[in-house]
Design a protein around this motif. Structure first.
Motif, mmCIF file in Angstrom:
data_model
loop_
_atom_site.group_PDB
_atom_site.id
_atom_site.type_symbol
_atom_site.label_atom_id
_atom_site.label_comp_id
_atom_site.label_asym_id
_atom_site.label_seq_id
_atom_site.Cartn_x
_atom_site.Cartn_y
_atom_site.Cartn_z
ATOM 1 N N VAL A 136 165.051 86.515 53.821
ATOM 2 C CA VAL A 136 165.424 86.513 55.152
ATOM 3 C C VAL A 136 165.021 85.170 55.513
ATOM 4 C CG1 VAL A 136 163.056 86.475 57.070
ATOM 5 C CG2 VAL A 136 163.446 88.220 55.371
ATOM 6 N N VAL A 190 164.109 81.518 57.471
ATOM 7 C CA VAL A 190 163.242 81.234 58.403
ATOM 8 C C VAL A 190 163.162 79.463 58.956
ATOM 9 C CG1 VAL A 190 160.480 80.120 59.223
ATOM 10 C CG2 VAL A 190 161.186 82.386 57.631
ATOM 11 N N ARG A 205 160.686 80.024 63.139
ATOM 12 C CA ARG A 205 160.718 81.454 64.257
ATOM 13 C C ARG A 205 162.350 81.890 62.181
ATOM 14 N NH1 ARG A 205 159.963 83.545 69.110
ATOM 15 N NH2 ARG A 205 158.767 81.809 70.218
ATOM 16 N N ILE A 206 162.196 83.184 62.587
ATOM 17 C CA ILE A 206 162.744 83.874 62.097
ATOM 18 C C ILE A 206 164.058 84.206 62.460
ATOM 19 C CG2 ILE A 206 164.185 86.012 61.114
ATOM 20 C CD1 ILE A 206 160.546 87.236 61.263
ATOM 21 N N VAL A 245 159.512 91.335 61.868
ATOM 22 C CA VAL A 245 160.458 90.484 60.909
ATOM 23 C C VAL A 245 162.581 91.098 61.270
ATOM 24 C CG1 VAL A 245 161.715 89.934 58.883
ATOM 25 C CG2 VAL A 245 159.413 90.730 59.114
ATOM 26 N N SER A 305 165.976 88.840 63.866
ATOM 27 C CA SER A 305 166.197 86.977 63.935
ATOM 28 C C SER A 305 165.055 86.989 65.865
ATOM 29 C CB SER A 305 167.600 87.004 64.443
ATOM 30 O OG SER A 305 168.539 86.328 64.688
ATOM 31 N N ALA A 365 157.601 83.630 62.783
ATOM 32 C CA ALA A 365 157.449 84.452 61.175
ATOM 33 C C ALA A 365 156.391 83.715 60.992
ATOM 34 C CB ALA A 365 158.308 82.571 60.635
ATOM 35 N N ASP A 366 155.790 85.241 61.401
ATOM 36 C CA ASP A 366 154.708 84.932 61.175
ATOM 37 C C ASP A 366 154.591 86.383 59.477
ATOM 38 O OD1 ASP A 366 153.867 83.638 63.667
ATOM 39 O OD2 ASP A 366 152.815 84.643 63.929
ATOM 40 N N LEU A 367 154.612 86.075 57.936
ATOM 41 C CA LEU A 367 155.118 87.025 57.482
ATOM 42 C C LEU A 367 154.050 87.248 56.435
ATOM 43 C CD1 LEU A 367 158.212 85.193 57.077
ATOM 44 C CD2 LEU A 367 157.613 87.510 58.274
ATOM 45 N N GLY A 423 155.967 79.813 60.521
ATOM 46 C CA GLY A 423 156.508 79.371 59.585
ATOM 47 C C GLY A 423 156.209 78.666 58.837
#
Length: 587
Positions: free
Chosen positions: A26, A28, A32-33, A533, A535, A539-541, A568
């Protein structure tokens, strides 16, 4: 394409619904992804300043979203006389005595002792008495909420200050637990808590802010990057935490994606519904101006079964021949009449609020579904409305439809299971409770009987019938660790009680369904921008300590979170050996 700021590689990717076949990386950028794919494909996005993380086979997923939590309460109680992590009556009493002996501070002013977190299963019959509390704190008034926040334990001094004695009547929405001669035993259920709570020192906005920040730190450490504060209003001695959330949002200290549910008071009447809705509109706008979204309306339809306030279609059983008269007429309590509940549901739905209903007993579930059906019917373009179109496909909703949901859902009559999909009511599950622990065995089961006990937490049946799933913890009622809840959802046994028989094992969820509910499902329910997850998504991961899909089901509770990220930016990195693989290293 510009270079990525972060690249996570050599792992497994869960996109909020399922494992992404063939994906191991992934990227970032800009919060954002920017890409999801193979290691070789994502490597092309690396530049001189790109920070890389070797997942080493671990899972990366959306951050968890807790769809039902009391972060403000949990944080404030962690700063006070906190009993939540203790086990056993002796440990609880020792902690109270230790707290009472502390020098005066902002939270311990030599006046009232407040806090909570005691567990009903630690005390015979589920509820301790004022006399054991008097033995450790005889002179200062004590008010301690239990973990489910439906009962308070007080000592004799608190009862004296409140003027509560054998002749004090029970309030309409609560009950005073009594002993010989009708004397109050020291336990106040539901609305009876307010008989003492109004005397407590005020919980200031400053204390609420400190509590929310403490709770945020803990939630982020568990990979929870968003949540719904399940009560914003006056309840159990706490004031509305909206001002604290607004302040934290404006200052940038609120890192997680928090939303809130405005509390519908239990004394709401037909006449007060229009004024209530108008006030909710104003509060929603005020909170939104500060960046704090409050689009849900929380209604507590009933109580809990252990104190016989959960609303049941048929009367509770008497656990022994010595039991006295049923304290709630035998079938529990509905805090709003069905007529008032329906009027409030229709008006709030029309005003664009998502209904967030606390329902535990089968009568509460049916009454709540009836209220949502009335709201749907009043809007012909919604599922179940007068247009006759029925329920739309899950991903083809009418834009006007509100995201109504029911939390807890302990006992559901089999005849009501299919109605959740028909009315598009999301199941907001607190899965950690779906097991045979001490409370279930000793307190709940004997009151329900075998037939109704088999109707508890029918997650698989609801999913098979087409219902949406989301998950939350109800912290501080129970642990906010999502992996503990997922463990129970999949195994139907508690990790602390591995030898106990599974609770209706046919109602277990798959790991994919449970993880999807706690990530994508809850984020959708919260109207949060994360939860996936893919594109372009925020980006909340969360990076987990292992790939749970490679583990035996009984080991799921051991999974933890090594890193959490919001937009991110890392908001939590676990210390220790496992975290050494998470340090930034230039390519």
């Amino acid at each position: 394409m510009p270079h990525a700021e972060w690249i996570f590689h050599s792992g497994a990717v869960f996109d909020g619904r399922r494992l992404v076949r063939g994906a191991s990386s992934v990227a970032v950028s800009g919060g954002r992804i920017s890409a999801v794919g193979t290691d070789s494909g994502i490597r092309e996005l690396a530049g001189p300043a790109t920070q890389t993380v070797d997942l080493g086979g671990r899972l990366i997923s959306p951050g968890f979203t807790d769809a039902h939590v009391h972060a403000a309460y949990a944080g404030v109680e962690r700063l006070g006389c906190d009993l939540a992590e203790l086990s056993g009556a002796r440990a609880c009493l020792d902690r109270i005595a230790e707290y009472a002996a502390l020098p005066p501070t902002a939270g311990n002013d030599a006046g009232w002792i407040t806090g909570g977190g005691w567990y009903k299963g630690d005390f015979p019959g589920g509820y301790p008495s004022r006399t054991v509390l008097d033995a450790v704190v005889p002179h200062r008034p004590v008010y301690l909420l239990n973990r489910d926040h439906h009962s308070a334990w007080v000592n004799s001094r608190a009862l004296e200050l409140a003027g509560i004695n054998a002749s004090t009547p029970d309030p309409a929405d609560g009950r005073i637990e009594r002993g010989a001669g009708g004397q109050p035993s020291g336990i106040l259920h539901e609305g009876a808590m307010d008989l003492v709570a109004h005397l407590l020192p005020p919980v200031t906005d400053e204390l609420l802010e400190a509590g929310i920040l403490d709770a945020q730190e803990h939630l982020l450490s568990l990979g929870v990057t968003g949540w719904q504060e399940a009560i914003l209003g006056s309840y159990g001695g706490y004031p509305d935490a909206s001002a604290a959330y607004r302040s934290l949002s404006r200052s940038g200290k609120l890192k997680a994606r928090a939303t809130g549910a405005l509390w519908v008071p239990r004394d709401t009447s037909m006449a007060s519904v229009p004024e209530l809705v108008d006030s909710f509109r104003d509060r929603r706008a005020e909170n939104a101006d500060a960046g704090f979204r409050t689009v849900s309306a929380k209604i507590m339809v009933d109580g809990v079964p252990e104190n016989q306030t959960a609303a049941m279609l048929d009367p509770y059983l008497k656990p022994c021949a010595c039991a006295g008269p049923e304290p709630t007429g035998g079938r529990g309590l509905l805090y709003l009449s069905p007529e008032v509940l329906q009027a409030a549901a229709v008006a709030l739905d029309a005003a664009g609020f998502d209904l967030h209903l606390h329902v535990i007993g089968d009568r509460a579930v049916r009454t709540g579904l009836d209220a949502i059906a009335a709201a749907r019917a009043a809007r012909p373009d919604s599922p179940g409305g007068n247009s006759g179109a029925g329920r739309q496909q899950k991903d083809n909703r009418h834009p006007a439809d509100n995201r109504h949901h029911m939390a807890h859902l302990q006992i559901i009559h089999p005849g009501d299971v299919a109605r959740f999909a028909a009315l598009d009511v999301t199941v907001n599950a607190q899965a950690l409770w779906a097991c045979n622990d001490d409370q279930m065995r000793d307190l709940t089961g004997p009151l329900l009987g075998a037939e109704r006990a088999a109707w508890q937490y029918p997650f698989a049946g609801l999913e098979a019938a087409g219902a949406r799933l989301a998950m939350g913890s109800d912290w501080p009622v129970s642990s906010p660790d999502p992996w503990q809840a997922i463990h129970v959802a999949v195994n139907r046994t508690h990790p602390d009680h591995p030898g106990a028989p599974a609770l209706q094992p046919e109602q277990a969820l798959t790991l994919q369904s449970a993880l999807s509910a706690y990530t994508g499902g809850s984020a959708w329910l919260n109207r949060a921008p994360g939860g996936s997850v893919v594109s372009g998504a925020p980006a909340d991961l969360a990076i987990h300590s292992a790939n749970p899909f490679d583990l035996p089901a009984p080991e799921l509770a051991a999974v933890g979170v090594d890193l959490a990220m919001v937009a991110g930016e890392p908001v939590y990195i676990r210390s220790g050996a496992a975290a050494s693989r998470l340090q930034r290293t230039s390519v």
